[in-house]
Scaffold this active site. Structure first.
Site, mmCIF file in Angstrom:
data_model
loop_
_atom_site.group_PDB
_atom_site.id
_atom_site.type_symbol
_atom_site.label_atom_id
_atom_site.label_comp_id
_atom_site.label_asym_id
_atom_site.label_seq_id
_atom_site.Cartn_x
_atom_site.Cartn_y
_atom_site.Cartn_z
ATOM 1 N N HIS A 72 0.809 -1.224 0.000
ATOM 2 C CA HIS A 72 0.000 0.000 0.000
ATOM 3 C C HIS A 72 0.843 1.275 0.000
ATOM 4 O O HIS A 72 0.288 2.372 -0.035
ATOM 5 C CB HIS A 72 -0.918 0.016 1.227
ATOM 6 C CG HIS A 72 -0.185 0.340 2.486
ATOM 7 N ND1 HIS A 72 0.714 -0.520 3.058
ATOM 8 C CD2 HIS A 72 -0.189 1.457 3.243
ATOM 9 C CE1 HIS A 72 1.231 0.043 4.135
ATOM 10 N NE2 HIS A 72 0.694 1.248 4.274
ATOM 11 N N HIS A 87 1.667 6.828 -0.594
ATOM 12 C CA HIS A 87 0.795 6.035 0.277
ATOM 13 C C HIS A 87 -0.539 5.888 -0.444
ATOM 14 O O HIS A 87 -1.218 6.870 -0.713
ATOM 15 C CB HIS A 87 0.602 6.747 1.618
ATOM 16 C CG HIS A 87 -0.011 5.880 2.662
ATOM 17 N ND1 HIS A 87 -1.357 5.621 2.712
ATOM 18 C CD2 HIS A 87 0.558 5.213 3.698
ATOM 19 C CE1 HIS A 87 -1.605 4.831 3.742
ATOM 20 N NE2 HIS A 87 -0.455 4.561 4.359
#
Length: 166
Positions: A72, A87
Site C-alpha cells: 500500500h 501512500h
C-alpha cells in the site's frame, strides 16, 4: 558596469526540481486528505490524487527505498535529492496487500512514468477505505520551498510539486 561585464555569464538560480503526479485523477489538497496525519503534514508537505484508474506511476527517477509487504506504500529516493513517500489509500494497510500488485521491489532503480503498482479500486471501496493516492515530500527541510503546482484533474506525469533548493 564595464564594457566586458555584459559578456560575463550571470549566476543563474538553480532550476527547481519537479515531482510529477503519480496517478490520474483529481488533486486533493493536503488539508482535505481524509487522514489526520497526512492532512496536518506531519510526515511532510503532501497532496492526494483521487484516482480515476488503479495505477500508480513513478513521480521521478530514483530508487525504491521502502516497499512493505502490504503493497500500500512505496518510498523513493529521487535522483534529484527529493525523498518521496507514496501512500495508496487511507488505512489500506489493513487490507494486507489484498487488491494491490507491485511491479517493483526494494532496491529497484525506477524512471519517471514507470508503472509502480496497481490497485483494485472496487476492493478498496468495498473494504470501506478512501483510495486517495498520497504523495509526501518527506525531506522538505532540505528545500527552501515545496510548492504544490497542480490543481483540478491531472494525468500521471503532469507536474505536481516544485521543489526549490536551499
Amino acid at each position: 558596469m564595464g564594457f566586458f561585464d555584459k559578456f560575463k555569464k550571470k549566476a543563474e538560480a538553480p532550476a527547481p526540481l519537479l515531482v510529477a503526479a503519480d496517478a490520474k485523477g483529481a488533486v486533493v489538497p493536503m488539508q482535505d486528505i481524509p487522514d489526520e496525519v497526512f492532512a496536518q503534514g506531519i510526515l511532510g508537505p503532501c497532496c492526494g490524487i483521487d484516482p480515476a484508474v488503479g495505477e500508480v506511476y513513478a513521480p521521478l527517477d530514483g530508487e525504491i527505498t521502502q516497499a512493505p509487504d502490504t503493497l500500500h506504500a512505496l518510498g523513493i529516493q529521487g535522483d534529484n535529492g527529493a525523498e518521496v513517500l507514496i501512500h495508496v489509500g487511507v488505512d489500506t494497510v489493513e487490507m494486507k496487500g489484498e487488491g494491490f500488485a507491485a511491479n517493483v521491489k526494494l532496491g529497484d532503480k525506477i524512471k519517471k512514468g514507470q508503472l509502480l503498482l496497481t490497485m483494485d479500486l472496487e476492493k478498496i471501496a468495498a473494504a470501506g477505505h478512501p483510495a486517495v493516492v498520497i504523495t509526501v515530500i518527506t525531506n522538505s527541510d532540505d528545500f527552501a520551498a515545496v510548492d504544490l503546482v497542480a490543481e483540478g484533474t491531472v494525468e500521471a506525469g503532469d507536474d505536481l510539486f516544485r521543489l526549490t533548493k536551499n
